[in-house]
Design a protein around this motif. Structure first.
Motif, PDB file in Angstrom:
ATOM      1  N   UNK A  59      49.536  -9.025  46.860  1.00 54.34           N
ATOM      2  CA  UNK A  59      50.136  -8.442  45.428  1.00 54.34           C
ATOM      3  C   UNK A  59      49.302  -7.171  44.972  1.00 54.34           C
ATOM      4  N   UNK A  60      48.248  -7.077  45.459  1.00 50.92           N
ATOM      5  CA  UNK A  60      47.175  -5.897  45.090  1.00 50.92           C
ATOM      6  C   UNK A  60      47.686  -4.522  45.799  1.00 50.92           C
ATOM      7  N   UNK A  61      48.458  -4.714  46.752  1.00 44.63           N
ATOM      8  CA  UNK A  61      49.160  -3.604  47.315  1.00 44.63           C
ATOM      9  C   UNK A  61      50.353  -2.891  46.537  1.00 44.63           C
ATOM     10  N   UNK A  62      50.072  -1.915  45.858  1.00 48.20           N
ATOM     11  CA  UNK A  62      50.954  -1.216  44.953  1.00 48.20           C
ATOM     12  C   UNK A  62      52.463  -0.948  45.613  1.00 48.20           C
ATOM     13  N   UNK A  63      52.604  -0.918  46.889  1.00 47.13           N
ATOM     14  CA  UNK A  63      53.929  -0.710  47.254  1.00 47.13           C
ATOM     15  C   UNK A  63      54.561  -2.269  47.087  1.00 47.13           C
ATOM     16  N   UNK A  64      53.901  -3.246  47.658  1.00 43.02           N
ATOM     17  CA  UNK A  64      54.512  -4.732  47.666  1.00 43.02           C
ATOM     18  C   UNK A  64      54.695  -5.050  46.216  1.00 43.02           C
ATOM     19  N   UNK A  65      53.714  -4.753  45.308  1.00 44.19           N
ATOM     20  CA  UNK A  65      53.969  -5.056  44.089  1.00 44.19           C
ATOM     21  C   UNK A  65      55.071  -4.616  43.476  1.00 44.19           C
ATOM     22  N   UNK A  81      61.470 -14.642  46.104  1.00 39.62           N
ATOM     23  CA  UNK A  81      60.967 -15.543  47.110  1.00 39.62           C
ATOM     24  C   UNK A  81      60.788 -15.150  48.664  1.00 39.62           C
ATOM     25  N   UNK A  82      61.578 -14.527  48.887  1.00 36.87           N
ATOM     26  CA  UNK A  82      61.731 -13.894  50.404  1.00 36.87           C
ATOM     27  C   UNK A  82      60.431 -12.852  50.568  1.00 36.87           C
ATOM     28  N   UNK A  83      60.283 -11.981  49.600  1.00 40.64           N
ATOM     29  CA  UNK A  83      58.994 -11.049  49.606  1.00 40.64           C
ATOM     30  C   UNK A  83      57.799 -12.180  49.716  1.00 40.64           C
ATOM     31  N   UNK A  84      57.792 -13.308  48.919  1.00 40.18           N
ATOM     32  CA  UNK A  84      56.432 -14.181  48.701  1.00 40.18           C
ATOM     33  C   UNK A  84      56.440 -14.555  50.422  1.00 40.18           C
ATOM     34  N   UNK A  88      53.401 -14.929  54.680  1.00 42.29           N
ATOM     35  CA  UNK A  88      53.087 -15.799  55.640  1.00 42.29           C
ATOM     36  C   UNK A  88      52.016 -16.751  55.166  1.00 42.29           C
ATOM     37  N   UNK A  89      52.269 -17.535  53.907  1.00 43.73           N
ATOM     38  CA  UNK A  89      51.277 -18.315  53.674  1.00 43.73           C
ATOM     39  C   UNK A  89      51.690 -19.616  54.152  1.00 43.73           C
ATOM     40  N   UNK A  90      50.705 -20.597  54.246  1.00 42.75           N
ATOM     41  CA  UNK A  90      50.724 -21.784  54.825  1.00 42.75           C
ATOM     42  C   UNK A  90      51.282 -22.922  54.154  1.00 42.75           C
ATOM     43  N   UNK A  91      51.374 -22.697  52.756  1.00 44.93           N
ATOM     44  CA  UNK A  91      51.615 -23.540  51.652  1.00 44.93           C
ATOM     45  C   UNK A  91      52.922 -22.941  51.010  1.00 44.93           C
ATOM     46  N   UNK A  95      57.950 -19.269  42.436  1.00 44.50           N
ATOM     47  CA  UNK A  95      57.664 -18.199  41.603  1.00 44.50           C
ATOM     48  C   UNK A  95      58.525 -18.369  40.388  1.00 44.50           C
ATOM     49  N   UNK A  96      57.979 -17.956  39.319  1.00 44.44           N
ATOM     50  CA  UNK A  96      58.729 -18.157  37.913  1.00 44.44           C
ATOM     51  C   UNK A  96      58.329 -16.891  37.134  1.00 44.44           C
ATOM     52  N   UNK A  97      59.397 -16.102  36.710  1.00 47.66           N
ATOM     53  CA  UNK A  97      58.860 -14.993  36.188  1.00 47.66           C
ATOM     54  C   UNK A  97      59.554 -14.596  34.889  1.00 47.66           C
TER      55      UNK A  97
END
Length: 129
Positions: A59-65, A81-84, A88-91, A95-97
């Motif tokens: 999320x610290x990557x400006x383009x991804x954010x 959700x697809x972006x998150x 490639x997280x294992x858990x 997300x709620x925004x």
């Protein structure tokens, strides 16, 4: 002896308390402490923290954010959700925004030994006014 309403003794009378009281609480008996589940929770939570660190790095990557915030602003929850998931997280991550902030909740998978998730990590961040 007669009643004098103006008499007040200099020394209050001594009150005698019984050594046996019906209202005395009984000492509680506690089972022996077993830290096995707690140790497992600590170990699992450390893994959640590591996964949360990976999420924050991405999320610290400006383009991804920008992609995440743009999709959220347009109300595209599936795209967020697809972006998150693309990280490639294992858990699992929920997300709620809102227009002012975002919450990411990372939870453990229930395994064969326990039927309930032991740990949850919620990352709450502000992204608007």
């Amino acid at each position: 002896m007669y009643y004098n309403p103006f008499y007040y003794p200099a020394i209050p009378p001594i009150q005698v308390y019984s050594t046996y009281s019906l209202n005395a609480p009984f000492p509680r008996m506690y089972p022996p402490v077993d830290i096995n589940i707690f140790e497992m929770s600590v170990k699992t939570f450390r893994q959640l923290m590591a996964q949360g660190s990976i999420l924050l790095d991405r999320l610290g990557d400006a383009q991804f954010a920008r992609k995440v915030m743009s999709a959220a602003q347009q109300g595209k929850h599936a795209e967020v959700d697809q972006l998150i998931k693309s990280i490639g997280l294992r858990v699992p991550v929920q997300s709620k925004f809102t227009p002012t902030g975002v919450n990411f909740t990372l939870a453990t998978h229930p395994d064969q030994l326990q039927s309930v998730n032991c740990c949850t990590l919620t990352i709450a961040m502000k992204w608007g006014r």
